[in-house]
Design an enzyme around this catalytic site. Structure first.
Site, PDB file in Angstrom:
ATOM      1  CD1 TRP A 152      -3.094  -1.146   0.596  1.00 23.20           C
ATOM      2  CD2 TRP A 152      -1.741  -2.414   1.846  1.00 23.20           C
ATOM      3  NE1 TRP A 152      -3.707  -2.356   0.791  1.00 23.20           N
ATOM      4  CE2 TRP A 152      -2.903  -3.157   1.548  1.00 23.20           C
ATOM      5  CE3 TRP A 152      -0.743  -3.017   2.612  1.00 23.20           C
ATOM      6  CZ2 TRP A 152      -3.108  -4.455   2.005  1.00 23.20           C
ATOM      7  CZ3 TRP A 152      -0.945  -4.306   3.054  1.00 23.20           C
ATOM      8  CH2 TRP A 152      -2.115  -5.009   2.744  1.00 23.20           C
ATOM      9  CG  HIS A 189      -6.693  -1.163   3.195  1.00 27.06           C
ATOM     10  ND1 HIS A 189      -6.072  -2.367   3.349  1.00 27.06           N
ATOM     11  CD2 HIS A 189      -6.340  -0.440   4.301  1.00 27.06           C
ATOM     12  CE1 HIS A 189      -5.369  -2.384   4.474  1.00 27.06           C
ATOM     13  NE2 HIS A 189      -5.530  -1.234   5.055  1.00 27.06           N
ATOM     14  NE  ARG A 215      -4.118   1.087  -1.807  1.00 29.18           N
ATOM     15  CZ  ARG A 215      -4.501  -0.127  -2.212  1.00 29.18           C
ATOM     16  NH1 ARG A 215      -3.926  -0.669  -3.270  1.00 29.18           N
ATOM     17  NH2 ARG A 215      -5.418  -0.793  -1.559  1.00 29.18           N
ATOM     18  CD  GLN A 229     -10.100  -1.201  -0.980  1.00 30.35           C
ATOM     19  OE1 GLN A 229     -10.233  -1.143   0.241  1.00 30.35           O
ATOM     20  NE2 GLN A 229      -9.059  -1.753  -1.562  1.00 30.35           N
ATOM     21  CB  VAL A 272      -7.596 -12.804   5.489  1.00 30.55           C
ATOM     22  CG1 VAL A 272      -8.822 -11.943   5.749  1.00 30.55           C
ATOM     23  CG2 VAL A 272      -6.834 -12.306   4.280  1.00 30.55           C
ATOM     24  CB  ALA A 315     -12.572  -9.733   5.952  1.00 30.65           C
TER      25      ALA A 315
END
Ligand code: DAH
Length: 347
Positions: A152, A189, A215, A229, A272, A315
């Site tokens: 990122w 994000h 970004r 998003q 995740v 997620a």
């Protein structure tokens, strides 16, 4: 009729406006009007002449008054006629087209997405665009020196001068002092809102978080410095990957109004485990990566004070602009933010 009477009548008849007419009235019958003066002078006349002159003056007065009234009527009618002409509407003319405003294509898509997920029981929530390092990275299992931070490219912000400003509030240390004086940034994000929501709520729940992200990177047809998003998060006792697959698949079918083939492939996102990418194939074309997803990492649950032993959650994060591009067959993401009416008016 005497020549004098004739001139007076002529003058009155030829008056072109109310103003001119009134001037004439004044000239003859005003305080110092010619006829008024005759009446005033009567007393200075020899007696025998008075009656005769008075009679003549009266006749003259009557004449002026009558003609004044007549001419007033005529002028009034003319004025009416003129304004009538002016205000006349030609009902055979083609109408003027009213161009109504309309929603930006991204807003349309956003509302559609919110509608679909709402019907599947998801709550729509929001979070700040100015975020701090703790929520955007650390608590998402991306510590300071972790190479994943390179995923990122970040717009870092300067320290706020006023600690009470919204920016100042965002920079307050969170996370039980795990990170002191977190730096401010534009969120890269929508994932930080997972944490903010979980800190304030108990499972089970399902939410989506649509929002703008930023970004610090070079732009091309598929990347812009800002984009939207939609984050998804569902947490409960036995939420699993099959649930994720069902929800994502259902969403895509409704969104594109037809059966969409999807495929999972392993992907890496620190928050995740396992992490995966959802690929779709639309109109038999090649597989396209559209959604990042996975099962919420136990470190994320720990960061918000949940016990990861009793809970599971999935997620996902999808790019709204990409979805809009696919749906409307747009080949450059930058068109959404260019403000070009030739583009916007097509929606
Ligand atoms: N936040 C990720 C990104 O911006 C997208 C994402 C991936 C979100 C996986 C998730 C997830 O919630 O589970 O690239």
């Amino acid at each position: 009729m005497t020549p004098k009477e004739e001139t007076i009548l002529k003058e009155l008849r030829e008056a072109q406006s109310f103003k001119a007419l009134e001037e004439l009235y004044k000239k003859y019958l005003g305080k110092k009007g010619e006829i008024t003066l005759i009446f005033r002078e009567l007393k200075n006349l020899p007696k025998e002449k008075r009656a005769e002159i008075a009679q003549k003056a009266n006749a003259l007065k009557g004449l002026v008054e009558k003609e004044f009234k007549l001419k007033s009527e005529i002028l009034k009618k003319e004025a009416e006629k003129q304004s009538f002409e002016k205000e006349k509407i030609d009902i055979t003319l083609p109408g003027k087209k009213i161009i109504p405003g309309h929603l930006h294509p991204l807003t349309k898509i956003l509302r559609e997405i919110e509608e679909i997920f709402s019907q599947m029981g998801f709550e729509v929530v929001g979070g700040p665009e100015i975020e701090n390092e703790y929520y955007n990275f650390d608590a998402l299992n991306i510590p300071k020196e972790h190479p994943a931070r390179d995923m990122w490219d970040t717009f870092w912000l300067k320290e706020p001068k006023n600690p009470k400003s919204p920016e100042g509030v965002a920079s307050r240390p969170y996370g039980a002092g795990k990170i002191q004086n977190p730096r401010l940034l534009l969120r890269t994000h929508t994932s930080p809102v997972q944490l903010r929501y979980m800190e304030a709520h108990e499972p089970p729940f399902r939410i989506i978080v649509p929002g703008r992200c930023f970004r610090h990177e070079a732009t091309d047809a598929y990347h812009d410095v800002q984009f939207y998003q939609v984050e998804g998060l569902m947490v409960g006792k036995d939420v699993n990957l099959a649930n994720l697959k069902a929800i994502v698949s259902e969403f895509l079918d409704i969104f594109f109004k037809k059966k969409i083939k999807i495929r999972f492939q392993p992907g890496y996102f620190p928050f995740v485990e396992p992490g995966l990418e959802v690929l779709i194939s639309k109109d038999g074309r090649k597989w396209l990566e559209l959604i990042g997803a996975g099962m919420v990492h136990s470190n994320v649950f720990k960061a918000v004070g949940y016990n990861p032993r009793n809970l599971q959650g999935f997620a996902f994060g999808l790019g709204l602009d990409r979805l809009a591009m696919l749906k409307y067959k747009i080949n450059d993401i930058r068109l959404f933010y260019g403000g070009d009416l030739r583009f916007l008016e097509q929606f």
